[in-house]
Design a protein around this motif. Structure first.
Motif, PDB file in Angstrom:
ATOM      1  N   PHE A 101      -6.699   5.644   8.719  1.00 21.67           N
ATOM      2  CA  PHE A 101      -6.226   6.077  10.034  1.00 21.67           C
ATOM      3  C   PHE A 101      -5.237   5.028  10.527  1.00 21.67           C
ATOM      4  O   PHE A 101      -5.612   3.887  10.765  1.00 21.67           O
ATOM      5  N   LEU A 102      -3.946   5.393  10.642  1.00 23.23           N
ATOM      6  CA  LEU A 102      -2.893   4.442  11.016  1.00 23.23           C
ATOM      7  C   LEU A 102      -2.196   4.901  12.293  1.00 23.23           C
ATOM      8  O   LEU A 102      -2.021   6.098  12.519  1.00 23.23           O
ATOM      9  N   THR A 103      -1.790   3.933  13.105  1.00 23.36           N
ATOM     10  CA  THR A 103      -1.096   4.276  14.347  1.00 23.36           C
ATOM     11  C   THR A 103       0.417   4.188  14.175  1.00 23.36           C
ATOM     12  O   THR A 103       0.915   3.407  13.369  1.00 23.36           O
ATOM     13  N   LYS A 104       1.137   5.020  14.920  1.00 24.16           N
ATOM     14  CA  LYS A 104       2.604   5.032  14.903  1.00 24.16           C
ATOM     15  C   LYS A 104       3.097   4.218  16.107  1.00 24.16           C
ATOM     16  O   LYS A 104       2.472   4.239  17.159  1.00 24.16           O
ATOM     17  N   PRO A 105       4.227   3.540  15.941  1.00 23.65           N
ATOM     18  CA  PRO A 105       5.042   3.458  14.717  1.00 23.65           C
ATOM     19  C   PRO A 105       4.367   2.560  13.678  1.00 23.65           C
ATOM     20  O   PRO A 105       3.878   1.490  14.006  1.00 23.65           O
ATOM     21  N   CYS A 106       4.355   3.043  12.439  1.00 22.94           N
ATOM     22  CA  CYS A 106       3.694   2.311  11.359  1.00 22.94           C
ATOM     23  C   CYS A 106       4.765   1.718  10.449  1.00 22.94           C
ATOM     24  O   CYS A 106       5.640   2.447   9.956  1.00 22.94           O
ATOM     25  N   PRO A 107       4.768   0.393  10.226  1.00 20.91           N
ATOM     26  CA  PRO A 107       5.761  -0.221   9.341  1.00 20.91           C
ATOM     27  C   PRO A 107       5.737   0.459   7.968  1.00 20.91           C
ATOM     28  O   PRO A 107       4.662   0.751   7.423  1.00 20.91           O
ATOM     29  N   PRO A 108       6.924   0.736   7.397  1.00 20.52           N
ATOM     30  CA  PRO A 108       6.982   1.425   6.098  1.00 20.52           C
ATOM     31  C   PRO A 108       6.163   0.743   5.009  1.00 20.52           C
ATOM     32  O   PRO A 108       5.516   1.419   4.217  1.00 20.52           O
ATOM     33  N   GLU A 109       6.182  -0.609   4.997  1.00 17.47           N
ATOM     34  CA  GLU A 109       5.433  -1.299   3.945  1.00 17.47           C
ATOM     35  C   GLU A 109       3.923  -1.098   4.097  1.00 17.47           C
ATOM     36  O   GLU A 109       3.188  -1.002   3.103  1.00 17.47           O
ATOM     37  N   LEU A 110       3.438  -1.011   5.364  1.00 17.18           N
ATOM     38  CA  LEU A 110       2.008  -0.784   5.593  1.00 17.18           C
ATOM     39  C   LEU A 110       1.612   0.629   5.172  1.00 17.18           C
ATOM     40  O   LEU A 110       0.566   0.837   4.548  1.00 17.18           O
ATOM     41  N   LEU A 111       2.472   1.611   5.505  1.00 16.33           N
ATOM     42  CA  LEU A 111       2.204   2.988   5.111  1.00 16.33           C
ATOM     43  C   LEU A 111       2.248   3.125   3.587  1.00 16.33           C
ATOM     44  O   LEU A 111       1.409   3.815   2.991  1.00 16.33           O
ATOM     45  N   ALA A 112       3.215   2.450   2.957  1.00 19.52           N
ATOM     46  CA  ALA A 112       3.323   2.498   1.495  1.00 19.52           C
ATOM     47  C   ALA A 112       2.067   1.923   0.845  1.00 19.52           C
ATOM     48  O   ALA A 112       1.557   2.450  -0.153  1.00 19.52           O
ATOM     49  N   GLN A 113       1.536   0.832   1.428  1.00 19.47           N
ATOM     50  CA  GLN A 113       0.310   0.229   0.891  1.00 19.47           C
ATOM     51  C   GLN A 113      -0.877   1.185   1.033  1.00 19.47           C
ATOM     52  O   GLN A 113      -1.703   1.305   0.120  1.00 19.47           O
ATOM     53  N   ALA A 114      -0.943   1.862   2.191  1.00 19.39           N
ATOM     54  CA  ALA A 114      -2.036   2.802   2.424  1.00 19.39           C
ATOM     55  C   ALA A 114      -1.961   3.977   1.445  1.00 19.39           C
ATOM     56  O   ALA A 114      -2.980   4.420   0.895  1.00 19.39           O
ATOM     57  N   ILE A 115      -0.734   4.481   1.212  1.00 19.69           N
ATOM     58  CA  ILE A 115      -0.569   5.592   0.267  1.00 19.69           C
ATOM     59  C   ILE A 115      -0.913   5.138  -1.146  1.00 19.69           C
ATOM     60  O   ILE A 115      -1.574   5.853  -1.903  1.00 19.69           O
ATOM     61  N   ALA A 116      -0.468   3.925  -1.512  1.00 23.11           N
ATOM     62  CA  ALA A 116      -0.776   3.399  -2.849  1.00 23.11           C
ATOM     63  C   ALA A 116      -2.288   3.272  -3.043  1.00 23.11           C
ATOM     64  O   ALA A 116      -2.821   3.577  -4.113  1.00 23.11           O
ATOM     65  N   ALA A 117      -2.985   2.830  -1.983  1.00 21.95           N
ATOM     66  CA  ALA A 117      -4.449   2.737  -2.058  1.00 21.95           C
ATOM     67  C   ALA A 117      -5.067   4.122  -2.203  1.00 21.95           C
ATOM     68  O   ALA A 117      -6.052   4.313  -2.930  1.00 21.95           O
ATOM     69  N   GLY A 118      -4.463   5.098  -1.507  1.00 20.35           N
ATOM     70  CA  GLY A 118      -4.931   6.474  -1.615  1.00 20.35           C
ATOM     71  C   GLY A 118      -4.731   7.033  -3.015  1.00 20.35           C
ATOM     72  O   GLY A 118      -5.600   7.735  -3.547  1.00 20.35           O
ATOM     73  N   VAL A 119      -3.578   6.731  -3.618  1.00 23.11           N
ATOM     74  CA  VAL A 119      -3.301   7.169  -4.988  1.00 23.11           C
ATOM     75  C   VAL A 119      -4.319   6.570  -5.962  1.00 23.11           C
ATOM     76  O   VAL A 119      -4.828   7.249  -6.855  1.00 23.11           O
ATOM     77  N   LYS A 120      -4.623   5.283  -5.766  1.00 25.14           N
ATOM     78  CA  LYS A 120      -5.609   4.619  -6.631  1.00 25.14           C
ATOM     79  C   LYS A 120      -6.971   5.277  -6.498  1.00 25.14           C
ATOM     80  O   LYS A 120      -7.681   5.510  -7.496  1.00 25.14           O
ATOM     81  N   GLN A 121      -7.349   5.594  -5.252  1.00 27.45           N
ATOM     82  CA  GLN A 121      -8.626   6.253  -5.009  1.00 27.45           C
ATOM     83  C   GLN A 121      -8.651   7.638  -5.672  1.00 27.45           C
ATOM     84  O   GLN A 121      -9.649   8.038  -6.293  1.00 27.45           O
ATOM     85  N   TYR A 122      -7.539   8.355  -5.570  1.00 24.19           N
ATOM     86  CA  TYR A 122      -7.434   9.686  -6.191  1.00 24.19           C
ATOM     87  C   TYR A 122      -7.602   9.600  -7.704  1.00 24.19           C
ATOM     88  O   TYR A 122      -8.313  10.410  -8.314  1.00 24.19           O
ATOM     89  N   ARG A 123      -6.948   8.602  -8.315  1.00 24.26           N
ATOM     90  CA  ARG A 123      -7.044   8.450  -9.769  1.00 24.26           C
ATOM     91  C   ARG A 123      -8.474   8.127 -10.192  1.00 24.26           C
ATOM     92  O   ARG A 123      -8.948   8.616 -11.212  1.00 24.26           O
ATOM     93  N   LEU A 124      -9.157   7.293  -9.395  1.00 23.46           N
ATOM     94  CA  LEU A 124     -10.540   6.961  -9.708  1.00 23.46           C
ATOM     95  C   LEU A 124     -11.434   8.197  -9.637  1.00 23.46           C
ATOM     96  O   LEU A 124     -12.271   8.435 -10.522  1.00 23.46           O
ATOM     97  N   ILE A 125     -11.251   8.982  -8.576  1.00 22.51           N
ATOM     98  CA  ILE A 125     -12.043  10.206  -8.415  1.00 22.51           C
ATOM     99  C   ILE A 125     -11.776  11.167  -9.568  1.00 22.51           C
ATOM    100  O   ILE A 125     -12.691  11.739 -10.161  1.00 22.51           O
ATOM    101  N   HIS A 126     -10.478  11.335  -9.882  1.00 22.85           N
ATOM    102  CA  HIS A 126     -10.080  12.271 -10.930  1.00 22.85           C
ATOM    103  C   HIS A 126     -10.610  11.822 -12.293  1.00 22.85           C
ATOM    104  O   HIS A 126     -11.118  12.630 -13.076  1.00 22.85           O
TER     105      HIS A 126
END
Length: 384
Positions: A101-126
């Motif tokens: 859960f992130l608040t706007k305005p969200c720095p691009p690097e912080l959002l990119a880190q959150a998405i990357a963490a989400g991708v990692k979580q997705y790969r683990l689940i998959h």
């Protein structure tokens, strides 16, 4: 190959900014509303991460991500909002729908880190799901092949019964087809513990003594106990354990259930197993069905009606004669396969699996086998 990410926001300038900032990092799609986001998810694009704004008209972020979870439960969900609303954050995270859960305005690097963490979580689940599925399928395959190689009578019965279970389940529009088929194929795995003479007497339709009957009735519990030890097989084990339960609850079932308390798979299996006993004893399908229909209280009436529909609509199989070299996997042996000296090698009703065909080939190296071999193939599948 880049991981797919979906951004949903009702502000077009925000979506354009996402495209500029992240197009090199992820395979991106955007949607201007929750409705369009759900359409893209339902299209089967397989998003690793779904990022949504909270405050949107018609359908807000919590509602959208809740619906997205129903359609694509493996996708990881992230919410963005310009409103630092603690209550909203707690509701979203505690409901189990949100990964970050992130608040706007969200720095691009912080959002990119959150998405990357989400991708990692997705790969683990998959990866975990794929590993579990492959392990489960492998365990089922091994058990089936062990039954095929160690107990021809039981394996033949399970393969015949499975065909009926699949068709009955289809008529009843059951959504658990894999579990029902697996339960049918493994319903006789407990028979590997039975003395051979007891199983043969039962399959020939001969009366068992009181002691023999007691021994035979133990096999569903033995099978269920084996299956319970395999992860994610508890429901299959329950079906197998209840395969001899009468619908009216009469009799001494290992698991006392009656009516709709009995799993649907077990109710289907009971009908299919008893129908197979009658057919194996030489009864025609019509006579066997009438016998089943006349046993009041034994079966679920809806399952019996489905069996009647299956028999009426079944186009059947074509019987063919094959040389050993023409046998293929999934053919059904229509008659016993014997050596020239009369020794039984494969009983009728068995499906030609790779291990069985290999076994037959091994036998052919040291003894003469009666040919041609009689097989059944679905009408239209035979190639001359």
């Amino acid at each position: 190959m880049k991981d797919r990410v979906l951004f949903v926001d009702d502000e077009s300038n925000v979506l354009e900014a996402f495209k500029r900032q992240f197009r090199k990092l992820f395979d991106m799609e955007v949607a201007p509303s929750g409705k369009e986001g759900l359409q893209r998810i339902a299209g089967g694009n397989g998003f690793a991460v779904i990022v949504s704004d909270f405050k949107m008209p018609v359908m807000d972020g919590v509602q959208f991500l809740s619906r997205a979870k129903e359609i694509a439960p493996e996708s990881v969900r992230i919410m963005l909002t310009g409103y630092a609303d603690v209550k909203t954050a707690i509701e979203a995270v505690n409901s189990g729908h949100i990964f970050r859960f992130l608040t706007k305005p969200c720095p691009p690097e912080l959002l990119a880190q959150a998405i990357a963490a989400g991708v990692k979580q997705y790969r683990l689940i998959h990866a975990e799901k794929e590993l579990l599925e492959q392990t489960l399928k492998g365990a089922v395959k091994v058990l089936t092949e062990v039954l095929a190689l160690t107990n021809q009578e039981a394996f033949g019965r399970s393969t015949r019964v499975t065909r009926y279970v699949k068709k009955i389940a289809a008529r009843l529009k059951s959504s658990n087809t894999w579990k029902l088929e697996t339960a049918a194929m493994l319903s006789q795995i407990g028979c590997i513990t039975l003395p051979e003479e007891i199983l043969q007497k039962f399959c020939r339709g001969e009366a068992l003594s009181v002691d023999e009957e007691a021994v035979y009735r133990m096999h569903p519990a033995v099978a269920a106990d084996l299956l319970e030890k395999i992860p994610r097989m508890s429901e299959v084990a329950e079906i197998v354990a209840c395969q001899e339960n009468r619908f009216d609850g009469a009799g001494k079932a290992p698991v006392p259930r009656k009516g709709e308390e009995i799993p649907l798979g077990a109710r289907i299996l009971k009908v299919a197993l008893d129908f197979d006993i009658l057919e194996t004893a030489g009864r025609s399908q019509r006579d066997a069905l009438q016998e089943i229909k006349g046993r009041n209280g034994v079966y679920d009436p809806a399952v019996v009606a489905a069996l009647e529909d299956v028999i009426r609509m079944d186009s059947g199989y074509a019987r063919r004669s094959c040389k050993l070299t023409e046998l293929k996997e999934n053919m059904i042996f229509a008659a016993d396969v014997r050596a020239m000296d009369g020794r039984l090698l494969i009983t009728s009703g068995n499906v030609a699996t790779r291990p069985l065909l290999q076994r037959l080939n091994n036998f052919s190296q040291t003894m003469k086998i009666r040919q041609p071999v009689e097989v059944l193939v679905p009408v239209g599948d035979w190639v001359f």
